[in-house]
Write an enzyme that holds these catalytic residues in place. Structure first.
Site, PDB file in Angstrom:
ATOM      1  N   ASN A 134      -9.754 -10.337  30.132  1.00  0.00           N
ATOM      2  CA  ASN A 134     -10.706 -10.076  29.032  1.00  0.00           C
ATOM      3  C   ASN A 134     -10.077 -10.227  27.644  1.00  0.00           C
ATOM      4  O   ASN A 134     -10.805 -10.288  26.642  1.00  0.00           O
ATOM      5  CB  ASN A 134     -11.355  -8.694  29.167  1.00  0.00           C
ATOM      6  N   SER A 179     -10.621  -6.324  32.121  1.00  0.00           N
ATOM      7  CA  SER A 179      -9.731  -7.071  33.019  1.00  0.00           C
ATOM      8  C   SER A 179      -8.549  -7.645  32.251  1.00  0.00           C
ATOM      9  O   SER A 179      -8.580  -7.757  31.019  1.00  0.00           O
ATOM     10  CB  SER A 179     -10.500  -8.205  33.705  1.00  0.00           C
ATOM     11  N   ASP A 206     -21.190  -5.871  35.282  1.00  0.00           N
ATOM     12  CA  ASP A 206     -21.402  -7.151  34.603  1.00  0.00           C
ATOM     13  C   ASP A 206     -22.812  -7.217  34.024  1.00  0.00           C
ATOM     14  O   ASP A 206     -23.750  -6.644  34.598  1.00  0.00           O
ATOM     15  CB  ASP A 206     -21.180  -8.283  35.620  1.00  0.00           C
TER      16      ASP A 206
END
Ligand code: FPP
Length: 246
Positions: free
Chosen positions: A74, A71, A26
């Site tokens: 996303n 993900s 991240d």
């Protein structure tokens, strides 16, 4: 060149004891913003960090490194950013597969990656097949991955087998579920790292994290390196893991 990172750059004893480390990568966007750069520049720098950390994982003797690259949530990002991420992934597989293969790395994918663009799926399948016979560490990339989605798929698989009479309902237990997960046959997850100061799982490896140690660092993913991984493993080494016992 097989590796640009020499063992003496790593600041951790090899007896860290971790077999499987997963990382929620991240902070790419914030890294770019701090430099007045577009978000894609942060993701590009993030790919460099993936390269560094994959090499460091090998040097540090990990059996498996799992990286959360995209993900199942996303897709909510702007289409241009999704396209940028897919482009980087495509380029990464094309450019880095030879090095992975030369170092005995096995590439695995977790997540519902078959929903991606057909040509990318083909590229991924070929890359996974090429490295499948290797005996070195696994680099598992999470693509279109969500822990809840994974568990839904497991439930569907087991329900279908039960309906077909291939498994008794009473035999649906932890082992049966483990064997249906995208991570089947990978070592148990020991350490889950999240970069950039956020402290949540964001739907990553929900089942597998049951007894994983959690490690949060303020380092933004593009700045993460072998020393940062070594520091996380050093912290892991000092944890007292009891798995519910005493
Ligand atoms: C989170 O940062 C990062 C992602 C959603 C993507 C991670 C992708 C890469 C590191 C590059 C592609 C990976 C491979 C394996 C080729 P963010 O954008 O949410 O950062 P922010 O929270 O600071 O905005």
């Amino acid at each position: 060149m097989a590796s640009q990172i020499q063992p003496d750059h790593l600041q951790v004893a090899p007896d860290h004891g971790a077999r499987h480390v997963a990382i929620i990568m991240d902070g790419n966007g914030r890294w770019a913003k701090k430099r007045f750069l577009p978000r894609i520049a942060g993701h590009r720098a993030g790919v460099e960090a993936v390269r560094r950390v994959s090499r460091a994982a090998r040097e540090l003797g990990l059996e498996c490194l799992t990286l959360y690259a995209f993900s199942s949530e996303n897709w909510k990002r702007p289409a241009s950013e999704v396209a940028d991420l897919m482009g980087l992934l495509r380029h990464f597989i094309q450019a880095d597969l030879d090095e992975f293969h030369a170092n005995g790395v096995r590439l695995r994918i977790i997540g519902n990656y078959r929903a991606l663009d057909a040509s990318l799926v083909q590229l991924i399948d070929a890359a996974v097949a090429r490295t499948a016979g290797n005996s070195g560490p696994v680099i598992a990339i999470a693509l279109n991955y969500g822990g809840q989605d994974e568990l839904v798929r497991v439930a569907q698989t087991l329900a279908q087998r039960a309906v077909a009479g291939d498994i008794a309902v009473d035999d649906i237990g932890i082992e049966a579920i483990d064997a249906c997960l995208d991570t089947a046959e990978l070592p148990p997850l020991d350490l889950l790292i999240r970069t950039s100061g956020e402290q949540r799982l964001s739907n990553f490896m929900l089942w597998q994290a049951a007894y994983a140690e959690l490690y949060f660092t303020d380092i933004l993913w593009p700045d993460f390196d072998s020393a940062a991984l070594a520091a996380a493993l050093d912290a892991f080494r000092l944890r007292d893991r009891r798995f519910g016992g005493l």
